[in-house]
Design a protein around this motif. Sequence first.
Motif, PDB file in Angstrom:
ATOM      1  N   GLY A   1       0.816  -1.205   0.000  1.00  0.00           N
ATOM      2  CA  GLY A   1       0.000   0.000   0.000  1.00  0.00           C
ATOM      3  C   GLY A   1       0.845   1.248   0.000  1.00  0.00           C
ATOM      4  O   GLY A   1       2.036   1.223  -0.275  1.00  0.00           O
ATOM      5  N   THR A   2       0.228   2.369   0.317  1.00  0.00           N
ATOM      6  CA  THR A   2       0.933   3.642   0.319  1.00  0.00           C
ATOM      7  C   THR A   2       1.841   3.723   1.545  1.00  0.00           C
ATOM      8  O   THR A   2       1.550   3.139   2.580  1.00  0.00           O
ATOM      9  CB  THR A   2      -0.055   4.825   0.272  1.00  0.00           C
ATOM     10  N   THR A   3       2.918   4.448   1.427  1.00  0.00           N
ATOM     11  CA  THR A   3       3.861   4.553   2.539  1.00  0.00           C
ATOM     12  C   THR A   3       3.429   5.653   3.494  1.00  0.00           C
ATOM     13  O   THR A   3       2.666   6.556   3.121  1.00  0.00           O
ATOM     14  CB  THR A   3       5.279   4.861   2.031  1.00  0.00           C
ATOM     15  N   VAL A   4       3.947   5.584   4.688  1.00  0.00           N
ATOM     16  CA  VAL A   4       3.640   6.605   5.694  1.00  0.00           C
ATOM     17  C   VAL A   4       4.156   7.958   5.227  1.00  0.00           C
ATOM     18  O   VAL A   4       3.475   8.983   5.369  1.00  0.00           O
ATOM     19  CB  VAL A   4       4.260   6.222   7.061  1.00  0.00           C
TER      20      VAL A   4
ATOM     21  N   LYS B   1      -3.800   7.589  -5.384  1.00  0.00           N
ATOM     22  CA  LYS B   1      -5.182   7.724  -4.918  1.00  0.00           C
ATOM     23  C   LYS B   1      -5.266   8.096  -3.437  1.00  0.00           C
ATOM     24  O   LYS B   1      -6.348   8.148  -2.866  1.00  0.00           O
ATOM     25  CB  LYS B   1      -5.953   6.431  -5.180  1.00  0.00           C
ATOM     26  N   THR B   2      -4.128   8.374  -2.825  1.00  0.00           N
ATOM     27  CA  THR B   2      -4.101   8.720  -1.405  1.00  0.00           C
ATOM     28  C   THR B   2      -4.952   9.953  -1.131  1.00  0.00           C
ATOM     29  O   THR B   2      -5.742   9.984  -0.178  1.00  0.00           O
ATOM     30  CB  THR B   2      -2.655   8.955  -0.930  1.00  0.00           C
ATOM     31  N   LEU B   3      -4.811  10.974  -1.968  1.00  0.00           N
ATOM     32  CA  LEU B   3      -5.590  12.201  -1.791  1.00  0.00           C
ATOM     33  C   LEU B   3      -7.085  11.913  -1.945  1.00  0.00           C
ATOM     34  O   LEU B   3      -7.904  12.440  -1.179  1.00  0.00           O
ATOM     35  CB  LEU B   3      -5.141  13.271  -2.785  1.00  0.00           C
TER      36      LEU B   3
ATOM     37  N   GLU C   1       3.151  13.407   3.394  1.00  0.00           N
ATOM     38  CA  GLU C   1       3.401  14.484   2.422  1.00  0.00           C
ATOM     39  C   GLU C   1       2.106  14.936   1.766  1.00  0.00           C
ATOM     40  O   GLU C   1       1.865  16.132   1.604  1.00  0.00           O
ATOM     41  CB  GLU C   1       4.381  14.004   1.347  1.00  0.00           C
ATOM     42  N   THR C   2       1.268  13.979   1.394  1.00  0.00           N
ATOM     43  CA  THR C   2      -0.017  14.310   0.768  1.00  0.00           C
ATOM     44  C   THR C   2      -0.888  15.096   1.745  1.00  0.00           C
ATOM     45  O   THR C   2      -1.511  16.095   1.370  1.00  0.00           O
ATOM     46  CB  THR C   2      -0.747  13.027   0.323  1.00  0.00           C
ATOM     47  N   TYR C   3      -0.894  14.671   2.984  1.00  0.00           N
ATOM     48  CA  TYR C   3      -1.696  15.349   4.011  1.00  0.00           C
ATOM     49  C   TYR C   3      -1.215  16.782   4.196  1.00  0.00           C
ATOM     50  O   TYR C   3      -2.006  17.721   4.221  1.00  0.00           O
ATOM     51  CB  TYR C   3      -1.609  14.559   5.318  1.00  0.00           C
ATOM     52  N   ARG C   4       0.090  16.971   4.320  1.00  0.00           N
ATOM     53  CA  ARG C   4       0.646  18.322   4.508  1.00  0.00           C
ATOM     54  C   ARG C   4       0.378  19.209   3.297  1.00  0.00           C
ATOM     55  O   ARG C   4       0.040  20.376   3.448  1.00  0.00           O
ATOM     56  CB  ARG C   4       2.146  18.234   4.773  1.00  0.00           C
TER      57      ARG C   4
END
Length: 189
Positions: free
Chosen positions: A27-30, A81-83, A35-38
């Motif tokens: 899956g996606t990395t931490v 697709k994290t965002l 980074e996406t969240y920030r």
Amino acid sequence: MPAARPARIPGQRDGADDTAATEAVTGTTVDHLTETYRAHYRSLLGLAALLLDDTASCEDVVQEAFIRVHSARKRVRDPQKTLAYLRQTVVNLSRSTLRRRILGLKLLAKPMPDMASAEEGAYDQLERRDLIKAMKGLQRRQREVLVLRYFADMTEAQVAETLGISLGSVKAYGSRGIAALRVAMEALS
């Protein structure tokens, strides 16, 4: 005896694609999620603000969305697709917040069945004030007997023992006190 071949996972290919299959499972990395969240915190906050009415709730929803996506990051197989996952989680949490508020308002709107109305409470308070005023007008012994007997819920024998008087005196003071209290209450109303 021939060596056992390792079992193949369905969908797994031999050779060079092993690393791609491993990345898809992890899956996606931490770091990517953080980074996406920030990078998109303000836009996520704006999305929540369109759905909710106060800033504190918006911030709580966005932070909760990050926590939930972080804990389920292995399910986000495509890091691109994290965002989208964060946005969808913000929308879902905003909806849940609104549902809880609406339910809370519905429950608050209905008074509890045993709850007295404001008028009854005000009337009780006035009545209590009149009773205290009438009690203050009684003789000291009458007031003591009535308070111990009816407010402290003592028996006549307990009142006699507490005040150091006879049982007959308790009955006499109580009877005269109630009669005087009745007259005083009628005069106040």
